[in-house]
Design an enzyme around this catalytic site. Structure first.
Site, PDB file in Angstrom:
ATOM      1  N   GLY A 231      11.108  51.928  63.326  1.00  0.00           N
ATOM      2  CA  GLY A 231      10.394  53.204  63.372  1.00  0.00           C
ATOM      3  C   GLY A 231       9.310  53.246  62.316  1.00  0.00           C
TER       4      GLY A 231
ATOM      5  CB  ALA B 204      21.161  53.145  51.476  1.00  0.00           C
TER       6      ALA B 204
ATOM      7  CB  THR C  60      21.303  44.273  55.264  1.00  0.00           C
ATOM      8  OG1 THR C  60      22.093  44.829  54.226  1.00  0.00           O
ATOM      9  CG2 THR C  60      22.211  43.806  56.380  1.00  0.00           C
TER      10      THR C  60
ATOM     11  CD  GLU D   1       9.753  54.758  52.874  1.00  0.00           C
ATOM     12  OE1 GLU D   1       8.736  54.095  53.163  1.00  0.00           O
ATOM     13  OE2 GLU D   1      10.181  55.698  53.577  1.00  0.00           O
TER      14      GLU D   1
END
Ligand SMILES: Cc1cc2nc3c(=O)[nH]c(=O)nc-3n(C[C@H](O)[C@H](O)[C@H](O)COP(=O)(O)OP(=O)(O)OC[C@H]3O[C@@H](n4cnc5c(N)ncnc54)[C@H](O)[C@@H]3O)c2cc1C
Ligand code: SF4
Lengths: 336, 706
Positions: B229, B503, B602, B673
């Site tokens: 996204g 998170a 990840t 980010e």
């Protein structure tokens, strides 16, 4: 996509007949270009004649005619197979390099040689049906002429079209004086020298090339040459893979002692057709293979260029690309 | 970083990896419902004006067509209901090229698409405002964004001996997630279920309900997997609601997926930023002034400003500073949040300027930064909860071999390549937002299992996995005993996967719920415990077969008294072809201090993803508008270039071992980010070091380096 009829055949004659019978029919080869264009509503055939089952895929030695001793590649050979065929890798590494510099592995696996010759420009105004474009809709104007034309032509353009031919493979083929063999619906065949196959836009930009409706590219012959160990295909682009050329150069040199016997220079991304740099070639014949001579040849060629608002960089880039490609060719640039 | 017997901190594989590689994971359009019809949107071909007529008869008669919906027959929708960017078919007004003006619903996608081509639209055209260069001077102070002034920048700048003043420009960019925005809508009576990729599940639910004018509970959003996204699925766009009205119109489930071409003018963009920086320092490298003035464009009827000055606010100690914004409404689709909003673009300007001034001072750019390290947040005087800039720079320099860098450009050449090193820093705020979670425990024999439920979302980043890891540790259960249910608005409300809050918000809520269930089980028990037992043990010892609880988590009460951020330092080695201007990022290293790293695997992927986009920002990505008509001429992924594998050599990531439980109990700061922040600056600075050319307008394509 508009509704269309799908036909398929296994012989050239039937295929060309189907096309002759319907002025709105088109051949379907790998489909990597025509299907995209149909989804975008740019191409609107009402019939597709699938020619992928024709036995026209072979790479083989030419055993008769003027190109005897050369190699013939099939009109329906896949780009990948052609690039990697041992006869091509050994004799014409320039072609291997050029093909492998184009598109992506997946697309090259689908794309055919005939389709590569006949692929259409990537001009964004051509692709967007709401925009003016003389190539798509003659008389509607050229969106790119006063528009965003960073990717467009610097040679041979006209007020009606400033598009470039997108192929890499064709740049190598024109440099090597290839010949396009075509067959028409009457069964007759003809040979078109590669440099005469594609056209400059003039005032009929809707015609990319000199193939008549119903004619099929059955093979492409590359005459024997002595360039194999001194050739190089250089492609300058916005990213290292999967981008069309800003400028590309196919360079090939044959030496005689320390003089250039003959040089071939062709450019991509600069004109409506793969552009043979005859001025540069003429200058180089008989000269020593020095950087100064390469540069002078390049400058002579690029002097004739007429840039548009956003592509002035192609003059300097084209000059440098010619010099670099010739230099690498001299160093025996090998296929990738 | 990882503790033995703990799952948090372990580089485990994604719990949903198998589903993804086998194609079993369901994305929005994978929901195959009986009798589904297909909708295709059609769009305006002018950028400003209005529709005078729209002729649909031929389309309506085309094979398979079930309905054609335009502003003439669309139901009334609430345009202030929270859908971003309008285009809800409520009026004939056109505000940008490619605005939705209608949709066709048909039995098949092909039939619907074909019918869109039969629609004839007449317009009354107005003069479009699409050329930013022309309209930039009309930019005005945006509402709610007053100039942030400290000290006296003008005087300090004027009097400085060492200074630079420069303009840095970044182009329009698009998010282009692999999964284009897609929705499947199904009505059951007054209730509608919308299968739709939504970064904020509850946000999508609220926006859809309020726009449709029905109660929130009547809308269900289902979004367990999202194909990316990058901010474009944070806000919700017209496609969500238009699918719902199409489904209602034909009384069948309807599927609508935007095409790649439609993505350019349907779901926002990162706008063009014109950033003027003035930066001054003393001879020994102490900053005295920093002004960061951004002007940009927004939509005609909606203001949006990307906070390009955010890094400039907090990165360096400087007594005189000015951060300002000016914005001009234009006939371009509304800009929106795009990875590292403001920070990625703003840090390019700031960190380039720092590099330029360091060069003027003949100072190593790392030393220059270290000299201006702020002891507390210069923008508000709050103490840092922790700050790792110094460590990131120092550890990075060592790992990267920074000492090999020559201060003068063009000193490192190999064949036709000029080699250069560059560094740039970045930051992104760390926050925890309100989220709730339910834990359900079940037991058969000694086999205890848990299900975790919350309306979180997984963009593909690994949310499912880190939630399972958090629950595993907090409950004393193996990861494979935990089922994670997210992406459904019927689950407890949660924050979104936006702004790097996901998170921290999700995992703290899950952790709270797991601690709470353990406490409840302990108090249920009559036994005395000297060592705190796990929930898993308690289920067995208390002989329970089922137990559940819910926690509503918030950030710690005093989190707001501190300034909490993730920080990074980025190192790039570029090879520039001195003849063609083509650039390869040969090596890239991102060193990040982001608190607790829940899953290094990840997390690494997240950082690499951010780095690749940052490299794209530096070198290849640009959406180009025709200044006459407002259409994008880069209209597919063949023209809008993201970097290819060949453009980038190796990317390494280092995480600083950092414990900071001020922003939240688990000490998670967020990495989504920050991974892109500072990247473009590092690449641009490396290009300067290689070539001596300072390119201040991105992307740095070959033609700019000739
Ligand atoms: C994303 C993308 C990137 C690309 N990048 C590059 C690049 O960098 N460099 C490059 O060179 N190319 C590039 N290509 C283009 C690609 O090489 C062509 O699409 C391909 O060569 C076309 O071959 P095809 O067999 O798929 O043709 P089709 O799509 O099947 O046909 C194309 C046209 O040729 C006609 N045709 C096909 N075969 C014959 C024949 N034997 N005789 C007469 N007419 C025929 C068809 O009727 C049609 O009009 C790219 C394509 C894509 C989609
Ligand atoms: S350059 Fe040619 S293809 Fe492009 S808009 Fe003009 S006429 Fe059309």
């Amino acid at each position: 996509m508009r509704p269309f009829k799908y036909s398929s055949t296994t012989n050239v004659k039937a295929a060309t007949h189907l096309l002759m019978a319907n002025p709105r029919a088109k051949f379907l080869a790998g489909g990597t270009n025509i299907l995209d264009l149909m989804k975008e509503d740019v191409e609107r055939p009402d019939e597709l004649v699938d020619i992928t089952r024709l036995a026209l895929a072979l790479v083989k030695p030419v055993t008769e005619g003027v190109n005897k001793g050369g190699i013939s590649i099939g009109g329906l050979g896949k780009n990948t197979e052609t690039a990697n065929h041992p006869l091509i890798r050994q004799n014409f590494p320039l072609i291997t390099q050029a093909i492998l510099a184009g598109a992506s592995a997946q697309i090259r696996n689908m794309a055919t040689n005939g389709g590569n010759l006949n692929q259409r420009t990537r001009c964004p105004y051509f692709y967007e049906v709401s925009m003016p474009c003389n190539k798509r809709e003659p008389g509607s104007g050229c969106g790119a002429l006063q528009g965003i034309n960073r990717m467009h032509a610097v040679f041979g353009w006209s007020e009606s079209c400033v598009a470039v031919h997108p192929s890499d493979m064709c740049v190598a083929l024109v440099a090597l004086d290839a010949v396009v063999k075509v067959q028409g619906s009457n069964g007759q065949t003809r040979s078109i020298p590669f440099a005469d196959y594609h056209r400059l836009p003039g005032d009929t930009p809707q015609k990319d090339n000199n193939l008549a409706h119903g004619e099929m590219v059955t093979s492409i012959e590359i005459p024997k040459n002595n360039f194999a160990n001194k050739s190089y295909y250089l492609k300058v682009r916005d990213r290292a893979s999967y981008a069309f050329a800003l400028v590309s150069v196919a360079a090939a040199i044959e030496m005689s002692g320390n003089q250039i016997k003959q040089a071939r220079v062709a450019m991509g991304g600069v004109a409506h057709k793969p552009w043979r740099a005859y001025e540069a070639e003429k200058f180089l014949a008989g000269k020593e293979a020095t950087e100064t001579n390469f540069r002078q040849a390049a400058e002579m060629e690029m002097k004739q260029a007429k840039p548009l608002e956003h592509n002035k960089y192609k003059i300097e880039l084209g000059t440098r690309a010619i010099v670099l490609a010739l230099t690498k060719a001299m160093n025996g640039g090998k296929a990738g | 970083m990882s503790e033995p017997n703990k799952s948090i901190g372990q580089a485990i594989n994604r719990v949903d990896g198998l589903l993804k590689v086998t194609g079993a994971a369901s994305y929005a359009t994978d929901y195959v419902l009986k009798n589904t019809a297909h909708a295709v949107i059609f769009k305006s071909t002018i950028a400003a004006g209005k529709i005078t007529d729209i002729e649909t008869t031929e389309a309506e008669k085309a094979p398979g067509v079930l309905a054609v919906i335009t502003h003439k027959n669309a139901p009334k929708l609430n345009e202030k209901g929270g859908i971003r960017g309008g285009a809800l078919l409520q009026s004939p007004t056109i505000e940008w090229y490619g605005q939705h003006i209608g949709l066709v619903v048909a039995e098949t996608f092909e039939q619907a698409r074909y019918a869109t081509r039969l629609i004839k639209v007449s317009y009354e055209k107005a003069e479009p405002k699409v050329d930013f260069t022309k309209h930039q001077k009309e930019a005005v102070l945006p509402k709610g964004n007053p100039d942030a002034v400290r000290g006296d920048v003008d005087t300090a700048f004027r009097n400085a001996e060492f200074k630079i003043e420069a303009i840095y420009e970044t182009p329009i960019e698009h998010h282009h997630p692999m999964e284009t925005h897609s929705t499947v809508a199904v009505w059951e009576g007054e209730k509608v279920t919308l299968y739709n990729g939504s970064q904020i599940v509850n946000g999508a639910q609220a926006a859809a309900a309020s726009t449709l004018g029905i109660e929130t509970e009547k809308v269900r959003i289902v979004t367990p997997f999202i194909g990316g996204g990058f901010g474009s699925k944070g806000g919700q766009w017209a496609n969500l609601v238009l699918t719902a009205i199409a489904a209602r119109a034909v009384n069948r489930p309807v599927k609508l997926a935007l095409t790649r071409q439609q993505m350019f003018n349907s779901v926002g963009l990162r706008q063009k930023n014109h950033q003027k920086i003035r930066l001054a320092a003393t001879k020994d490298g102490k900053l005295t002034a920093l002004a960061h003035e951004t002007s940009t464009h927004c939509a005609m009827s909606n203001e949006f400003v990307e906070p390009c000055g955010d890094c400039s606010k907090v990165m360096y100690e400087v007594p005189n500073s000015l951060i300002s914004y000016r914005v001009v409404p234009m006939n371009i689709i509304i800009p929106t949040y795009t990875r590292g909003p403001g920070k990625s673009t703003g840090s390019f300007a700031l960190e380039s300027a720092i590099d330029e001034l360091a060069y003027q001072l003949k100072m190593d750019p790392i030393q220059f930064r270290l000299k201006n390290e702020p002891a507390k947040d210069p923008s508000n005087g709050k103490p840092w909860s922790s700050r790792t800039t110094v460590q990131c720079l120092q550890e990075g320099a060592k790992a990267f071999g920074w000492e090999k860098r020559k201060i003068e450009p063009r000193q490192n050449q190999q064949g036709e390549y000029l080699i250069g090193y560059g560094v740039a820093c970045g930051t992104y705020p760390a926050r925890q937002q309100n989220s709730s979670a339910i834990v359900r425990l079940t037991r058969k024999g000694n086999d205890v299992k848990a299900t975790i439920e919350l309306a979180a979302s997984d963009l593909g980043t690994g949310t499912n996995t880190i939630i399972a890891q958090t629950a595993s540790d907090a409950l004393g259960l193996a990861v494979n005993k935990i089922t994670v249910k997210i992406g459904d608005s019927t689950l407890p409300p949660a924050a979104g996967s936006v702004g790097s809050v996901g998170a921290a918000s999700f995992c703290n809520a899950v952790n709270d719920a797991c601690e709470k269930i353990t406490n409840e089980l302990i108090s249920k028990s009559s036994k005395q415990f000297f060592v705190r037992p796990t929930a898993a043990h308690l289920m067995v010892s208390e002989n329970l077969t089922k137990f559940e609880t819910r926690a509503d988590a918030k950030a710690p009460a005093d989190a707001g008294s501190y300034s909490s951020h993730s920080f990074n330092a980025n190192f790039a080695e570029v090879w520039v072809n001195s003849q063609t201007g083509m650039v390869k990022v040969h090596r890239f290293l991102a060193v990040t201090g982001a608190g607790k790293i829940l899953n290094p695997k990840t997390a690494r992927s997240q950082i690499i993803g951010g780095n690749v986009w940052g490299i794209g920002m530096a070198l290849t990505e640009e959406s180009v508008l025709d200044p006459r008509w407002g259409n994008f001429v880069t209209r597919s992924l063949a023209d809008y270039h993201v970097p290819s594998n060949l453009d980038i050599g190796t990317i390494d990531t280092i995480f600083i071992d950092e414990k900071d439980t001020i922003p939240n109990k688990l000490g998670v700061k967020g990495i989504g980010e920050v991974g892109i922040v500072g990247v473009a600056g590092a690449v641009a600075n490396a290009i300067f070091n290689a070539t001596g050319k300072r390119v201040r307008d991105l992307p740095i394509t070959p033609d700019k380096l000739l």
